[in-house]
Design an enzyme around this catalytic site. Structure first.
Site, PDB file in Angstrom:
ATOM      1  N   LYS A   1       0.827  -1.215   0.000  1.00 45.73           N
ATOM      2  CA  LYS A   1       0.000   0.000   0.000  1.00 45.73           C
ATOM      3  C   LYS A   1       0.857   1.259   0.000  1.00 45.73           C
ATOM      4  O   LYS A   1       0.446   2.280  -0.543  1.00 45.73           O
ATOM      5  CB  LYS A   1      -0.971  -0.013   1.178  1.00 45.73           C
ATOM      6  CG  LYS A   1      -2.090  -1.013   0.983  1.00 45.73           C
ATOM      7  CD  LYS A   1      -3.319  -0.679   1.780  1.00 45.73           C
ATOM      8  CE  LYS A   1      -4.450  -1.632   1.431  1.00 45.73           C
ATOM      9  NZ  LYS A   1      -5.576  -1.542   2.342  1.00 45.73           N
TER      10      LYS A   1
ATOM     11  N   LYS B   1      -3.562 -10.545  -6.927  1.00 49.46           N
ATOM     12  CA  LYS B   1      -4.880 -10.866  -6.357  1.00 49.46           C
ATOM     13  C   LYS B   1      -5.958  -9.905  -6.843  1.00 49.46           C
ATOM     14  O   LYS B   1      -5.678  -8.746  -7.156  1.00 49.46           O
ATOM     15  CB  LYS B   1      -4.808 -10.898  -4.828  1.00 49.46           C
ATOM     16  CG  LYS B   1      -4.821  -9.559  -4.181  1.00 49.46           C
ATOM     17  CD  LYS B   1      -5.167  -9.623  -2.705  1.00 49.46           C
ATOM     18  CE  LYS B   1      -5.226  -8.174  -2.234  1.00 49.46           C
ATOM     19  NZ  LYS B   1      -5.762  -7.894  -0.975  1.00 49.46           N
TER      20      LYS B   1
ATOM     21  N   LYS C   1     -10.762  -5.073  -4.593  1.00 53.72           N
ATOM     22  CA  LYS C   1     -11.945  -4.232  -4.806  1.00 53.72           C
ATOM     23  C   LYS C   1     -11.574  -2.779  -5.084  1.00 53.72           C
ATOM     24  O   LYS C   1     -12.375  -2.019  -5.596  1.00 53.72           O
ATOM     25  CB  LYS C   1     -12.921  -4.341  -3.636  1.00 53.72           C
ATOM     26  CG  LYS C   1     -12.403  -3.891  -2.272  1.00 53.72           C
ATOM     27  CD  LYS C   1     -13.537  -3.912  -1.244  1.00 53.72           C
ATOM     28  CE  LYS C   1     -13.157  -4.511   0.087  1.00 53.72           C
ATOM     29  NZ  LYS C   1     -12.096  -3.863   0.831  1.00 53.72           N
TER      30      LYS C   1
HETATM   31  P1  TYM Z   1     -10.517  -6.274   2.862  1.00 56.62           P
HETATM   32  O1  TYM Z   1     -11.571  -5.241   3.075  1.00 56.62           O
HETATM   33  O2  TYM Z   1      -9.388  -5.934   1.961  1.00 56.62           O
HETATM   34  O3  TYM Z   1     -11.151  -7.602   2.303  1.00 56.62           O
HETATM   35  C1  TYM Z   1     -12.254  -8.212   2.942  1.00 56.62           C
HETATM   36  C2  TYM Z   1     -12.092  -9.718   2.969  1.00 56.62           C
HETATM   37  O4  TYM Z   1     -11.985 -10.237   1.649  1.00 56.62           O
HETATM   38  C3  TYM Z   1     -10.817 -11.041   1.546  1.00 56.62           C
HETATM   39  N1  TYM Z   1     -10.275 -10.883   0.190  1.00 56.62           N
HETATM   40  C4  TYM Z   1     -10.073 -11.900  -0.646  1.00 56.62           C
HETATM   41  N2  TYM Z   1     -10.289 -13.217  -0.518  1.00 56.62           N
HETATM   42  C5  TYM Z   1      -9.985 -14.006  -1.578  1.00 56.62           C
HETATM   43  N3  TYM Z   1      -9.471 -13.520  -2.737  1.00 56.62           N
HETATM   44  C6  TYM Z   1      -9.244 -12.202  -2.900  1.00 56.62           C
HETATM   45  N4  TYM Z   1      -8.762 -11.740  -4.041  1.00 56.62           N
HETATM   46  C7  TYM Z   1      -9.554 -11.325  -1.823  1.00 56.62           C
HETATM   47  N5  TYM Z   1      -9.449  -9.989  -1.646  1.00 56.62           N
HETATM   48  C8  TYM Z   1      -9.888  -9.738  -0.399  1.00 56.62           C
HETATM   49  C9  TYM Z   1      -9.868 -10.468   2.594  1.00 56.62           C
HETATM   50  O5  TYM Z   1      -8.900 -11.413   2.967  1.00 56.62           O
HETATM   51  C10 TYM Z   1     -10.827 -10.163   3.716  1.00 56.62           C
HETATM   52  O6  TYM Z   1     -11.109 -11.331   4.454  1.00 56.62           O
HETATM   53  N6  TYM Z   1      -7.817  -5.923   7.019  1.00 56.62           N
HETATM   54  C11 TYM Z   1      -9.025  -6.495   6.451  1.00 56.62           C
HETATM   55  C12 TYM Z   1     -10.271  -6.022   7.135  1.00 56.62           C
HETATM   56  C13 TYM Z   1     -10.283  -6.210   8.603  1.00 56.62           C
HETATM   57  C14 TYM Z   1     -10.518  -7.449   9.269  1.00 56.62           C
HETATM   58  C15 TYM Z   1     -10.451  -7.113  10.663  1.00 56.62           C
HETATM   59  C16 TYM Z   1     -10.763  -8.746   8.843  1.00 56.62           C
HETATM   60  C17 TYM Z   1     -10.102  -5.266   9.542  1.00 56.62           C
HETATM   61  N7  TYM Z   1     -10.220  -5.790  10.783  1.00 56.62           N
HETATM   62  C18 TYM Z   1     -10.635  -8.107  11.610  1.00 56.62           C
HETATM   63  C19 TYM Z   1     -10.934  -9.732   9.816  1.00 56.62           C
HETATM   64  C20 TYM Z   1     -10.864  -9.408  11.187  1.00 56.62           C
HETATM   65  C21 TYM Z   1      -9.088  -6.091   4.996  1.00 56.62           C
HETATM   66  O7  TYM Z   1      -8.467  -5.164   4.563  1.00 56.62           O
HETATM   67  O8  TYM Z   1      -9.972  -6.787   4.275  1.00 56.62           O
END
Ligand code: TYM
Length: 334
Positions: free
Chosen positions: A113, A198, A201
């Protein structure tokens, strides 16, 4: 006996897409009967990169409506917005004071990032994993369903839990386990145009992902345009055919059929067939989710009521953990 706790969250950045659905939401729905679940919309994480205030607010409610439309039942699970529970920020500060710069420097997401947002490498971006640890540890969480990209953050969370338990009180924090969708090789859905990175979004090229709210024409078009590999045999081979393998993975998860069965189905067919059928499969799969989304989203006061109730429920547990932590570290309680 109360059920073990499950916590997960998604940042309201970009468009919620099929990778997030497969990597997390789909598992949330599956696990929601067996765990005491908390699903958060983590808006405090989202502002570590620049956001338009109007878009952030709208997207936050859109995402929560998509949680519900996908099958999260607010009567069973606690659904809330992170900033409605101030204990997240309070615990994050305390954890920050026991997290080493070296640990945060190693985080690959921070490195990625910072490269992407080189004009805005802020302290929040650096401390982001500590806030994530606070999210999880506040609820004495046993299980955290996430995509593989979050594994390193989970490891830090576990290290912090052990550190506090060793230093202050043995059972201060439950040490959480990650739950990574085993159906996806490597735990990640890959980008449609560049299957070696990967699916994300917040990708500026929207052809790289399928949004949960994309209309049928757009979904079909994006699938048709998906990058495939040289050769013409539909087979699963991550190293040599990352594009086809990624499409097969998505097909397998959405159809609920093992990859081997999907390959058999496409025997003797061309890449083009896979792309067209995948597009149609996704359109059909998302149609009822989209329909429910628009119904739920129309009644904003109902949605906000669910979030208010969710925050109240979450706060009860969050306050308890925070107080225990404060007492253990020597803060005088009021
Ligand atoms: P975020 O918002 O980027 O993504 C949300 C969830 O989607 C999963 N994900 C994917 N899984 C499979 N293939 C992909 N290409 C892909 N892109 C995203 C992410 O692994 C995530 O599970 N830091 C986290 C948010 C967060 C969180 C937490 C999660 C903040 N606090 C506590 C669990 C527990 C994040 O940026 O996810």
């Amino acid at each position: 006996m109360s059920k073990p706790v499950l916590f997960s969250g998604i940042q309201p950045s970009g468009d919620l897409m099929i990778g997030n659905y497969i990597g997390s939401i789909k598992n949330w729905v599956k696990l929601q009967d067996d765990y005491e679940c908390l699903f958060s919309l983590v808006n405090m994480h989202a502002i570590t990169v620049e956001q338009s205030p109007e878009a952030l607010a709208k997207r936050s409610l859109d995402f929560v409506a998509l949680y519900l439309a996908s099958g999260i039942d607010p009567a069973k699970s606690t659904v809330f917005i992170q900033s409605h529970v101030p204990e997240h920020a309070e615990l994050a500060w305390i954890l920050n004071c026991s997290t080493y710069m070296g640990e945060l420097n190693r985080m690959t997401q921070f490195k990625d990032k910072s490269q992407k947002h080189e004009h805005n490498i802020n302290a929040g971006l650096f401390n982001y994993p500590v806030l994530m640890a606070a999210d999880i540890l506040l609820y004495q969480t046993a299980l955290v369903p996430v995509g593989a990209d979050q594994k390193q953050h989970l490891e830090l969370t576990r290290d912090l839990a052990h550190r506090f338990n060793n230093r202050f009180e043995r059972d201060l924090f439950k040490v959480p386990e990650p739950f990574i969708a085993e159906a996806i090789a490597g735990g990640r859905i890959m980008s449609l145009q560049d299957p070696t990175s990967k699916m994300s979004k917040s990708d500026s090229n929207k052809n790289n992902f399928i949004g949960l709210l994309d209309d049928p024409k757009t979904i079909l078009k994006k699938c048709k345009k998906a990058m495939t590999d040289s050769g013409d045999v539909i087979e699963y081979d991550i190293d040599n055919k990352p594009g086809v393998s990624n499409l097969l993975t998505i097909y397998s998860v959405i159809s609920g059929k093992p990859v081997s069965e999907v390959i058999k189905h496409f025997e003797g067919k061309m890449y083009g067939h896979l792309k067209v059928e995948l597009g149609e499969l996704i359109v059909d799969y998302l149609a009822p989710i989209q329909q429910r989304f628009y119904e739920i989203r129309e009644d904003e006061s109902h949605l906000k009521g669910i979030l208010k109730h969710g925050a109240e429920r979450a706060r009860e547990q969050a306050q308890k953990t925070l107080q225990d932590v404060q007492k253990s570290i020597g803060f005088v309680l009021p």
